[in-house]
Each structure stands twice: as C-alpha cells, then as structure tokens.
Design an enzyme around this catalytic site. Structure first.
Site, mmCIF file in Angstrom:
data_model
loop_
_atom_site.group_PDB
_atom_site.id
_atom_site.type_symbol
_atom_site.label_atom_id
_atom_site.label_comp_id
_atom_site.label_asym_id
_atom_site.label_seq_id
_atom_site.Cartn_x
_atom_site.Cartn_y
_atom_site.Cartn_z
ATOM 1 N N ALA B 89 -17.503 -4.474 5.999
ATOM 2 C CA ALA B 89 -16.064 -4.341 6.259
ATOM 3 C C ALA B 89 -15.263 -4.490 4.974
ATOM 4 O O ALA B 89 -14.156 -3.972 4.868
ATOM 5 C CB ALA B 89 -15.621 -5.397 7.270
ATOM 6 N N GLU B 106 -14.518 -10.077 17.356
ATOM 7 C CA GLU B 106 -15.510 -11.134 17.104
ATOM 8 C C GLU B 106 -16.309 -10.886 15.835
ATOM 9 O O GLU B 106 -17.504 -11.139 15.791
ATOM 10 C CB GLU B 106 -16.473 -11.240 18.297
ATOM 11 C CG GLU B 106 -15.802 -11.640 19.602
ATOM 12 C CD GLU B 106 -15.524 -13.140 19.693
ATOM 13 O OE1 GLU B 106 -14.733 -13.625 18.861
ATOM 14 O OE2 GLU B 106 -16.081 -13.790 20.582
#
Lengths: 78, 199
Positions: B89, B106
């Site tokens: 990410a 999450e």
C-alpha cells in the site's frame, strides 16, 4: 493466461509510477527507464520493488528488441 | 509480519469469524460505494477477497481490483472475480488519477508507513475520488501508546486514534468527509473514515 486488459491499463511501476511493457511471452512487466523487471506468478503481477529484478544493458537491449518486434505498447500513455 | 499473514490466511475465511467480524464492516463499505457508484474500485489489503467479490457484484458492474502484499491471502482471493495485484500500500503500482474509490478495510493499522500509504491513495485517486478506510483505532493517544507497548515485539499493529487518522489523510491532501465507529458484534469496534480528493 494473459493479464486482463483493464488491469494492464492502470498498472505502473511502484517506484517511478511510470508505464510498463507487458511481455506476455516471458510473463514479465518491464520498466525501461529503471531497467527493472517484475515477474508474474500465476496471473498475479508481483509489483514489489524488493522482489523486482534489475537487468543489465544486454538484457535491456534484448527485451526492448522484443518490445519493438512485437510492437508492444506501454500499459498507459504518460 | 508477512509470515503472520501467510499463517493467518489458512484460517482467515472461517465462516463464523467472517460473519461476526467482517460482514458489518463490508456492509458499511458497500453502502458508501452504492451512494457514489464509482466506475473503478481498488480494494487495498483485499485479503482473501471477500469484500472484493461483493464489490464486483454491485449492480452497475464497476471495474474492481484487489491488491494485497501476502501471497497466501491472494491465493485464497483467486476466485473473487477481480484482477489481483501483489503490492504494498505504501508503493502502489497504479497509474496517477486512475481510481474512483479506494476501499481499505482492516489493513491500514498494519502499514509500516501510514503517511506514505495516504499519499499513495491521494496520488492514484481521480479528482473527486474517495477513500473509505476501516481501521482498528484506539480512543485516545494514551490508548495508542499503551497498545504499542502491550504488543511490543509481538505485533506490528499501528492503530491510531481517530484524530490522527484524520491528520494523516489531511497531510496527504485528502479532505475527511466522515468519521465514525462501526459497531459489530465483537469489539474492538473499528473506525470508518471517508475522505475525498478535491476536483
């Protein structure tokens, strides 16, 4: 299996964010600016800088010759 | 940390766990997607692809991509119906301004560099695009510091209090539109933060 076209059109190098060449025959995505190759494992491109391969000048020339010969287009226009 | 996820991936989809823990969170994301009807959705930290699959089935048929760093998770996501990408990410392999909605459930609290991830979200979003993050959050700074100490050496969780999540997104140039706790049957109740990139 070939990567989906809607995936290819957004795929960039995670390092310089520029477009890549998808060399389907060799299951690789190639960044010609950084001479860096990303492998594809079972249809999932592995776009991690740590797991990419840096290629030497001779290998770069060979891949770019293949790109020219097969008239491969980059994943997107910059 | 990646070892943790490789081990986790084998039990992650246990049906009861899934229903209890994730369904409510995924419902909240689907509600956001349905009000925005984005043409392209990037599911960052897609795990085993449960939410990714639901997103591919939305009635306006958006183009959905699943992205995760773990091979074990991606192997289990294989049949979710979306193209998958193995990536981090913090260094998204995605073209600038190409995504209308980023979903991130999450997973934000696991990132080593949350500021880098937020900057990447801002970069790949189209003008007017949005990000929906559901993350474990502590109530306060004291809570964040206690959690860090309690898990030192055993876990790399980096849960932030809600105001710090807002600050991280704002620093990346994203405007926070909404932030609230999502109630589910079992605590901890995570925080949903929805932010947008200005056109």
């Amino acid at each position: 299996m070939a990567l989906a076209s809607q995936l290819l059109e957004i795929l960039a190098c995670p390092d310089d964010k520029g477009p890549l060449y998808y060399v389907e025959d060799e299951q690789r995505l190639y960044n010609p600016r950084l001479h860096r190759s990303y492998r594809i494992d079972d249809d999932i491109p592995v776009m991690l800088i740590d797991e990419a391969t840096n290629v030497d000048d001779a290998e770069h020339e060979r891949i770019m010759a293949l790109v020219a010969e097969q008239e491969l287009a980059p994943t997107f226009e910059q | 940390m990646s070892d943790l996820f490789e081990r986790w991936s084998s039990t992650y989809d246990d049906a009861a766990l899934q229903r209890f823990t994730y369904r409510t969170l995924h419902d909240a994301v689907v509600t956001i997607a349905s009000s925005q009807r984005p043409g392209t959705i990037l599911d960052v930290g897609c795990g085993t692809g449960q939410l990714t699959r639901r997103l591919t089935r939305l009635d306006w048929a958006p183009t959905v991509y699943g992205l995760d760093v773990s091979t074990g998770m991606l192997d289990r996501a294989r049949h979710c119906g979306a193209p998958l990408i193995r990536a981090s990410a913090e260094a998204l392999p995605i073209a600038d301004h190409s995504i209308e909605l980023i979903t991130c459930t999450e997973s934000f609290h696991w990132y080593t560099d949350q500021r880098a991830a937020a900057a990447e979200f801002a970069r790949v979003l189209r003008p007017g695009g949005q990000v929906a993050i559901i993350s474990i959050a502590t109530f306060t700074d004291v809570g964040a510091s206690l959690l860090r100490r309690a898990t030192a050496g055993r876990s790399t969780i980096r849960a932030l209090p809600p105001h710090q999540i807002r600050a991280v997104l704002a620093a990346a140039g994203l405007m926070v539109h909404e932030q609230r706790r999502v109630r589910r049957p079992t605590p901890p109740w995570p925080t949903l933060t929805r932010a947008g990139r200005n056109g």
